[in-house]
Write an enzyme that holds these catalytic residues in place. Structure first.
Site, PDB file in Angstrom:
ATOM      1  CG  ASN A 134      25.753 -51.269 -21.273  1.00 44.16           C
ATOM      2  OD1 ASN A 134      26.702 -51.821 -21.828  1.00 44.16           O
ATOM      3  ND2 ASN A 134      25.050 -51.827 -20.306  1.00 44.16           N
ATOM      4  CB  CYS A 178      28.713 -56.118 -19.882  1.00 45.13           C
ATOM      5  SG  CYS A 178      27.083 -55.744 -20.529  1.00 45.13           S
ATOM      6  CG  HIS A 210      30.327 -52.858 -18.342  1.00 45.48           C
ATOM      7  ND1 HIS A 210      30.288 -52.603 -19.698  1.00 45.48           N
ATOM      8  CD2 HIS A 210      29.052 -53.149 -17.971  1.00 45.48           C
ATOM      9  CE1 HIS A 210      29.046 -52.740 -20.120  1.00 45.48           C
ATOM     10  NE2 HIS A 210      28.282 -53.061 -19.091  1.00 45.48           N
TER      11      HIS A 210
HETATM   12  N1  ACO Z   1      12.630 -42.618 -18.162  1.00 44.67           N
HETATM   13  C1  ACO Z   1      11.824 -42.221 -17.172  1.00 44.67           C
HETATM   14  N2  ACO Z   1      11.409 -43.023 -16.191  1.00 44.67           N
HETATM   15  C2  ACO Z   1      11.868 -44.289 -16.193  1.00 44.67           C
HETATM   16  C3  ACO Z   1      12.704 -44.775 -17.197  1.00 44.67           C
HETATM   17  C4  ACO Z   1      13.091 -43.888 -18.216  1.00 44.67           C
HETATM   18  N3  ACO Z   1      13.905 -44.242 -19.211  1.00 44.67           N
HETATM   19  N4  ACO Z   1      12.998 -46.059 -16.926  1.00 44.67           N
HETATM   20  C5  ACO Z   1      12.360 -46.379 -15.793  1.00 44.67           C
HETATM   21  N5  ACO Z   1      11.655 -45.307 -15.361  1.00 44.67           N
HETATM   22  C6  ACO Z   1      10.819 -45.187 -14.185  1.00 44.67           C
HETATM   23  C7  ACO Z   1      10.387 -46.525 -13.660  1.00 44.67           C
HETATM   24  O1  ACO Z   1       9.251 -46.982 -14.351  1.00 44.67           O
HETATM   25  C8  ACO Z   1      10.076 -46.208 -12.220  1.00 44.67           C
HETATM   26  O2  ACO Z   1       8.801 -45.617 -12.131  1.00 44.67           O
HETATM   27  P1  ACO Z   1       7.831 -45.977 -10.908  1.00 44.67           P
HETATM   28  O3  ACO Z   1       8.559 -45.498  -9.684  1.00 44.67           O
HETATM   29  O4  ACO Z   1       6.615 -45.200 -11.225  1.00 44.67           O
HETATM   30  O5  ACO Z   1       7.665 -47.460 -10.939  1.00 44.67           O
HETATM   31  C9  ACO Z   1      11.111 -45.118 -11.880  1.00 44.67           C
HETATM   32  O6  ACO Z   1      11.573 -44.579 -13.137  1.00 44.67           O
HETATM   33  C10 ACO Z   1      12.292 -45.630 -11.119  1.00 44.67           C
HETATM   34  O7  ACO Z   1      12.739 -46.802 -11.790  1.00 44.67           O
HETATM   35  P2  ACO Z   1      13.904 -47.637 -11.207  1.00 44.67           P
HETATM   36  O8  ACO Z   1      14.027 -48.915 -11.946  1.00 44.67           O
HETATM   37  O9  ACO Z   1      13.772 -47.688  -9.713  1.00 44.67           O
HETATM   38  O10 ACO Z   1      15.172 -46.707 -11.549  1.00 44.67           O
HETATM   39  P3  ACO Z   1      16.637 -46.907 -11.121  1.00 44.67           P
HETATM   40  O11 ACO Z   1      17.102 -45.719 -10.379  1.00 44.67           O
HETATM   41  O12 ACO Z   1      16.903 -48.278 -10.527  1.00 44.67           O
HETATM   42  O13 ACO Z   1      17.399 -46.875 -12.521  1.00 44.67           O
HETATM   43  C11 ACO Z   1      18.366 -48.320 -14.145  1.00 44.67           C
HETATM   44  C12 ACO Z   1      17.082 -47.845 -13.505  1.00 44.67           C
HETATM   45  C13 ACO Z   1      19.047 -47.137 -14.802  1.00 44.67           C
HETATM   46  C14 ACO Z   1      18.053 -49.372 -15.189  1.00 44.67           C
HETATM   47  C15 ACO Z   1      19.320 -48.900 -13.074  1.00 44.67           C
HETATM   48  O14 ACO Z   1      18.608 -49.823 -12.267  1.00 44.67           O
HETATM   49  C16 ACO Z   1      20.514 -49.583 -13.646  1.00 44.67           C
HETATM   50  O15 ACO Z   1      21.384 -48.953 -14.207  1.00 44.67           O
HETATM   51  N6  ACO Z   1      20.632 -50.913 -13.469  1.00 44.67           N
HETATM   52  C17 ACO Z   1      21.756 -51.674 -13.964  1.00 44.67           C
HETATM   53  C18 ACO Z   1      21.840 -51.642 -15.441  1.00 44.67           C
HETATM   54  C19 ACO Z   1      23.027 -52.434 -15.906  1.00 44.67           C
HETATM   55  O16 ACO Z   1      24.083 -52.295 -15.367  1.00 44.67           O
HETATM   56  N7  ACO Z   1      22.877 -53.325 -16.848  1.00 44.67           N
HETATM   57  C20 ACO Z   1      23.990 -54.183 -17.121  1.00 44.67           C
HETATM   58  C21 ACO Z   1      24.323 -54.622 -18.285  1.00 44.67           C
HETATM   59  S1  ACO Z   1      23.377 -54.510 -19.762  1.00 44.67           S
HETATM   60  C22 ACO Z   1      23.889 -55.858 -20.670  1.00 44.67           C
HETATM   61  O17 ACO Z   1      24.524 -56.731 -20.144  1.00 44.67           O
HETATM   62  C23 ACO Z   1      23.555 -55.956 -22.097  1.00 44.67           C
END
Ligand code: ACO
Length: 306
Positions: free
Chosen positions: A262, A108, A232
């Site tokens: 993204n 990214c 980004h």
């Molecule tokens: N829908 C519903 N529930 C979900 C989903 C979904 N799509 N995805 C995860 N959950 C659940 C999880 O299983 C978890 O459940 P649990 O508590 O029963 O275990 C709960 O929601 C909370 O999950 P978290 O991982 O704690 O959620 P978080 O608030 O951290 O958000 C996310 C997750 C959106 C992925 C976030 O961590 C994030 O944006 N991280 C960075 C992503 C990023 O920047 N990626 C970079 C680049 S991608 C690339 O380079 C190609």
């Protein structure tokens, strides 16, 4: 020496996939995706080649240039059409270009890495570089994995960088990489993209803030001098956290992830093009472009709009 941005172009697939549509096949909801990511819909389709060629052609048209005017094509992509040859060669063929072409993978951060690479190519005698960021991430998504399927999307953006002895739009660049974090965001051959979202989130805020501060220092710019921040487009909460730590109000951030999701190395040019078309940056104003991604990699630049 000077580097000028001469034109911009974007391309996104026609097919819009809404959060509600994803909720039909995944255990997720529109409310969860919007609250945790800010994404409302994304574009799915095409390929790095087809989207990249279209964005590249549009950037050339915007700059009033022909493919033959370009000395070098640099394509930033994490999702090339094939292992071999480089997708940049396929795009060069589509655009009837006869210059050197190469792919660059910095995930990214790829677009900003490509811009910095293009600056180096201009410093060694090339006159104009076509820089494209193009992604077909949907190909590497497991559509039964709600963790990744709601985030990633397809798209492309491009710009032409031109040597100019009398002026300069690219004031600074701060790039970095930390391979010890490789497993946080990874895709094996033939596999799907996997991520430790929480850890990527935590590190992303830190590297964006550090590299942005370094880029501003190198450009002799203070955060209050910036008209725009073009981050980004991974997650609205990452953008909010980084803006807060930089002491810049959210109104100055460009956000298009609600519409595009993204798109990795396409996300910064997609956002900048949107800001430009909406008149959010005026001649002489400063913008900060800042990205982070798998690697981990990060890259920030201060640019002046001319
Ligand atoms: N829908 C519903 N529930 C979900 C989903 C979904 N799509 N995805 C995860 N959950 C659940 C999880 O299983 C978890 O459940 P649990 O508590 O029963 O275990 C709960 O929601 C909370 O999950 P978290 O991982 O704690 O959620 P978080 O608030 O951290 O958000 C996310 C997750 C959106 C992925 C976030 O961590 C994030 O944006 N991280 C960075 C992503 C990023 O920047 N990626 C970079 C680049 S991608 C690339 O380079 C190609």
């Amino acid at each position: 020496m000077g580097v000028r941005f001469k034109g911009w172009g974007i391309a996104v697939p026609d097919r819009i996939v809404t959060n509600d549509e994803l909720s039909l096949t995944l255990d997720t909801s529109d409310a969860w995706i919007i609250e945790r990511t800010g994404i409302k819909e994304r574009r799915i389709g095409g390929s790095a080649r087809t989207l990249g060629a279209l964005a590249g052609q549009r950037a050339l048209d915007d700059a009033g240039l022909k493919p033959q005017d370009i000395d070098f094509l640099v394509l930033a992509t994490t999702s090339p059409d094939r292992m071999l040859p480089a997708t940049s060669c396929l795009i060069a063929d589509d655009l009837k270009m006869n210059c050197p072409a190469m792919d660059l993978n910095a995930a990214c951060s790829g677009f900003m890495y490509a811009v910095r690479t293009a600056q180096g190519l201009l410093e060694t005698g090339n006159k104009r570089i076509l820089v494209i960021g193009a992604e077909h991430l949907s190909r590497w998504v497991d559509w039964t994995d709600r963790n990744m399927a709601v985030l990633l999307a397809d798209g492309a953006g491009a710009t032409v960088l031109e040597y100019d002895p009398d002026g300069n739009d690219l004031l600074s660049s701060s790039l970095g990489a930390d391979g010890s974090a490789a497993d946080l965001l990874t895709c094996e051959h033939g596999g799907f993209i996997q991520m430790d979202g929480k850890e990527v989130f935590r590190r992303a805020v830190r590297v964006v803030v550090d590299s942005a501060e370094k880029a501003m220092f190198d450009a002799d710019i203070k955060s209050e001098d910036l008209s725009l921040v073009i981050p980004h487009q991974a997650n609205i909460r990452i953008i909010q956290a980084a803006m807060k730590r930089l002491g810049i109000e959210m109104e100055r951030a460009v956000v298009v992830l609600d519409r595009y999701g993204n798109t990795s190395s396409a996300s910064i040019p997609l956002a900048f093009d949107d800001a430009r078309k909406n008149g959010r940056i005026k001649v002489g104003e400063y913008a900060l472009m800042t990205g982070f991604g798998a690697g981990m990699t990060w890259a920030s630049s201060v640019v002046r709009w001319s």
